[in-house]
Design an enzyme around this catalytic site. Structure first.
Site, PDB file in Angstrom:
ATOM      1  N   HIS A  83      -5.378   6.079  -5.957  1.00 17.39           N
ATOM      2  CA  HIS A  83      -6.269   5.113  -5.552  1.00 17.39           C
ATOM      3  C   HIS A  83      -6.429   5.547  -3.952  1.00 17.39           C
ATOM      4  O   HIS A  83      -8.029   5.500  -3.819  1.00 17.39           O
ATOM      5  CB  HIS A  83      -6.549   3.678  -6.446  1.00 17.39           C
ATOM      6  CG  HIS A  83      -5.449   2.900  -5.359  1.00 17.39           C
ATOM      7  ND1 HIS A  83      -4.574   2.456  -6.268  1.00 17.39           N
ATOM      8  CD2 HIS A  83      -5.659   2.768  -4.096  1.00 17.39           C
ATOM      9  CE1 HIS A  83      -3.530   1.753  -5.044  1.00 17.39           C
ATOM     10  NE2 HIS A  83      -4.121   2.392  -3.375  1.00 17.39           N
ATOM     11  N   ASP A 219       0.128   5.861 -10.475  1.00 17.31           N
ATOM     12  CA  ASP A 219      -0.978   5.412  -9.785  1.00 17.31           C
ATOM     13  C   ASP A 219      -0.692   6.384  -8.314  1.00 17.31           C
ATOM     14  O   ASP A 219       0.088   6.267  -7.338  1.00 17.31           O
ATOM     15  CB  ASP A 219      -0.766   4.507  -8.770  1.00 17.31           C
ATOM     16  CG  ASP A 219      -2.033   3.848  -7.856  1.00 17.31           C
ATOM     17  OD1 ASP A 219      -3.083   4.666  -8.089  1.00 17.31           O
ATOM     18  OD2 ASP A 219      -3.097   2.500  -7.771  1.00 17.31           O
ATOM     19  N   SER A 645      -1.245   0.247  -0.438  1.00 21.43           N
ATOM     20  CA  SER A 645      -0.644   1.492  -1.139  1.00 21.43           C
ATOM     21  C   SER A 645      -0.086   2.846  -0.468  1.00 21.43           C
ATOM     22  O   SER A 645      -0.580   3.487   0.276  1.00 21.43           O
ATOM     23  CB  SER A 645      -2.480   1.746  -1.270  1.00 21.43           C
ATOM     24  OG  SER A 645      -2.915  -0.092  -1.500  1.00 21.43           O
TER      25      SER A 645
END
Length: 715
Positions: A83, A219, A645
């Site tokens: 992402h 991810d 992240s």
């Protein structure tokens, strides 16, 4: 200074091992290092942060301004979240080469794809400069004057502090303005796309599973840093070579178990752990519900179009993900704050704080803080709500309005700065607007506009609304705007900007779409922003004094970490399951079996590539399996937030074991109140990352580049 001396004491007092907190890596020695070793860490604080020799900080850059990455090879290969790389993957995608759908792998370096405007930033050194930044501030009485003086000192010191010509000095505030640190940084601007799995792996579960455990998302994405021949930052050039890092992480597949030590390094964006109860009450009961409702309406519209049209899916994939991420986060945050009784806990803290103030004889200095907070947050409530309605509707979620706001700023610039500034901005807008319209669909935006303009007109505080939107027919207004406004097309937008300043201003003010955003922006600028800014400035001053008092009056053993502010931090804890609700216990690991259980053929969120199904059926997991099962994700008690992240998850020896990408839904309230009982960060297991690269993608060139720590052989 007394409070800075106390800060240093807080970092050297030994206590029992605890979890939670986002710690400054240059200040780990002492209390933090002892805690980390008590939790199981086998390395030293010096190996995490060192100025004089290579250390882990040299392998953890901030990725593209908002995420984190880690260097995993001696050729500048970096790993981050899918992402985080999503914009780049989308930009390189077309209907003919849909890397979102099919994934992308560079099987040789010549195939790696350059990315316009992407960069990564490394921290070279951290230095405390508090005394210099606060010089001359204490004698000032006005909060505005104090902030102005601080900014002047920051500018002077940033420009005068020593650094290499290719480096930057950045000064950031900590403890709400009670401490200032100087970061010397290096920013690399030639970053190339190396690989990413298809979205059915990298985004598996999509928005349904977002912020949720158990999770089964691979991810991750891969990029490479390129540098000039001297290994220094340089703009993209075919002459650049792979960056030689000071440090890179070996990847361990030796195995994980519950209660193992974990550590996460990264650039957490923003937390508000020391807010007073009145602010938290406002977030839970006023601000979050309003923002959730607005984004919920926008997302339902976009999702409906994306499911029906593959072109729209590509256009809106990144935008949708960005809007949905915090929409769901706010829902979980509100739920967690209520479940943990955070407001009552803060009220109890404030009562104890008042008692400490009296005991210390500090009533003159700190005695009115809590009552002043109560008064200010009561007064700012309606202004804060109106501000969120304007921001969410006009600037973030309705594209015709956010694009029209660019023209509003252009008109304001002509008034404030004159013709030359106007012309420069106009030319920049004309030349740069094509990227916006490449991913714009007027039908989608029309439906979003109708929903959100109605919410704005009916739910935002009435006293601040522009007169022409106080009572409207949303369907009629939408019809008028989208059937006449030139803001709905690239050619129309350029047509509005054609001509001299007088012509442009006349043309945009005739446009129905522009008239709406101008009315909204004028009303906000006149009725909301000045008073909000005034009250917010008071709260900033109060918060600084409150933080100073907390530091001063807390016992030496207190664990008081600075709020996140997008600077490099270390958080540590253990792999651990949790109990979210009565009779429910979550284990800390998930496996490929769970992906197959969730599999829905052809589904937008839960489809699975046939090759992954084949690998599962044959159990062809290579060396990455555990007792015949393929690990996918795991959770731990590390205190993370947005900006973490892509952060490396490390074991006790400093080896990479996973990649941070999310938090559990019940624990998203950790930005405001961290609870070790339910706050968990979610990581994709490094073994699953390697399995996808190796067995799914067949990218042996990437595997051969890595240093992989194998399981110890049994005697």
């Amino acid at each position: 200074m007394k409070f800075i001396k106390l800060l240093l004491l807080l970092f050297v007092i030994q206590t029992q091992a605890q979890q939670g907190g986002m710690w400054i890596p240059s200040l780990l020695k002492g209390m933090n290092e002892t805690e980390m070793k008590n939790l199981g860490m086998k390395i030293s604080a010096e190996e995490i942060y060192s100025v004089n020799k290579s250390s882990m900080k040299d392998a953890v850059p901030q990725f593209d301004g908002g995420c984190t990455a880690e260097v995993i090879s001696d050729k500048g290969l970096i790993l981050t979240n899918h992402h985080c790389g999503f914009d780049a993957i989308q930009t390189h995608s077309t209907l003919e080469h849909d890397y979102l759908k099919d994934g992308f792998w560079a099987y040789k370096m010549e195939d790696e794809l350059p990315n316009k405007d992407m960069d990564v930033m490394f921290v070279v050194k951290i230095e405390d400069v508090t005394t210099k930044i606060l010089e001359g501030v204490a004698i000032l009485t006005s909060e505005a004057d104090k902030q102005k003086k601080i900014q002047e000192n920051i500018s002077t010191l940033s420009n005068s502090s020593p650094k290499e010509s290719w480096q930057e000095n950045k000064i950031r505030t900590f403890y709400d303005g009670n401490q200032y640190l100087l970061f010397v940084t290096e920013t690399f601007k030639d970053i190339r796309f190396v690989g990413a799995p298809p979205s059915s792996i990298g985004k598996f579960g999509s928005d349904t599973d977002n912020w949720v455990w158990p999770r089964h998302t691979g991810d991750f994405s891969l990029f490479r840093i390129y540098a000039d021949k001297n290994n220094r930052p340089a703009a993209y050039s075919s002459e650049n070579v792979p960056y030689k890092p000071k440090h890179f992480f070996p990847i361990s597949i030796a195995g994980l178990k519950e209660n193992d030590f974990t550590m996460v390094l990264g650039y957490p964006g923003r937390t508000q752990e020391y807010l007073p109860s009145f602010a938290v009450d406002q977030i839970v009961n006023n601000l979050n519900p309003a923002k959730i409702e607005i984004r919920d309406a926008a997302l339902k519209v976009q999702d409906g179009f994306m499911r029906k049209d593959p072109t729209i899916k590509i256009q809106y994939a990144s935008k949708y993900a960005g809007v949905a991420n915090y929409w769901k986060k706010w829902i979980g945050e509100t739920k967690g704050l209520k479940k943990s009784n955070a407001i009552a806990i803060k009220q109890k803290f404030e009562k104890n704080f008042q008692e400490k103030v009296i005991k210390a004889g500090k009533q003159a200095e700190y005695g009115n803080l809590i009552s002043d907070f109560e008064k200010n947050y009561s007064e700012i409530k309606e202004y804060a709500l109106a501000r969120d309605y304007f921001t969410e509707v006009a600037l973030r979620n309705t594209e015709i309005l956010s694009n029209g706001y660019r023209l509003y700023q252009l008109e304001q610039l002509l008034t404030s700065k004159g013709e030359q500034a106007f012309t420069d901005r106009k030319n920049n807008l004309t030349n740069g607007i094509e990227d916006f319209y490449k991913n714009y669909n007027a039908d989608v935006d029309r439906n979003v506009f109708e929903q959100l303009i109605n919410l704005y007109a009916t739910k935002s505080p009435k006293q601040f609304l522009p007169s022409n939107l106080n009572s409207i027919d949303a369907k009629l207004v939408t019809k008028e705007v989208f059937e006449t406004s030139k803001l709905t097309t690239l050619n129309g937008f350029k047509e509005l900007l054609n001509g001299d300043s007088k012509t442009v201003i006349e043309n945009i003010n005739k446009d129905k779409g522009y008239q709406i955003i101008k009315a909204m922006a004028d009303a906000y600028s006149k009725n909301v922003a000045p008073k909000y800014d005034e009250l917010n400035l008071k709260n900033i001053g109060l918060q600084r004094t409150y933080m100073k008092a907390i530091l001063e009056l807390s016992p030496r053993s207190a664990r008081i970490f600075p709020d996140a502010n997008s600077t490099l931090r270390v958080t540590y804890g253990k792999i651990k399951g949790y109990k979210p609700n009565d009779a429910i216990i979550y284990e800390p690991f998930t496996y490929l079996d769970g992906i197959i259980e969730k599999y829905i053929p052809g589904d937008y969120e839960f489809d699975v590539p046939q090759k992954l199904i084949d690998l599962y059926n044959t159990k062809d997991y290579g060396k990455y399996a555990v007792k015949g099962k393929m690990p996918v994700c795991f959770i731990a008690t590390n205190h993370t937030t947005g900006g973490n992240s892509g952060s490396p998850a490390l074991d006790a020896n400093g080896n990479l074991i996973g990649l941070n990408f999310d938090r559990v839904w019940e624990g998203t309230m950790s930005d405001i109140y961290y609870s070790p009982d339910i706050c968990r960060n979610i990581m994709v297991d490094a073994r699953y990352v390697l399995f996808i690269i190796d067995k799914f993608a067949g990218a042996k060139n990437i595997i051969n580049e890595l240093k992989i720590i194998q399981p110890a052989k049994k005697k």
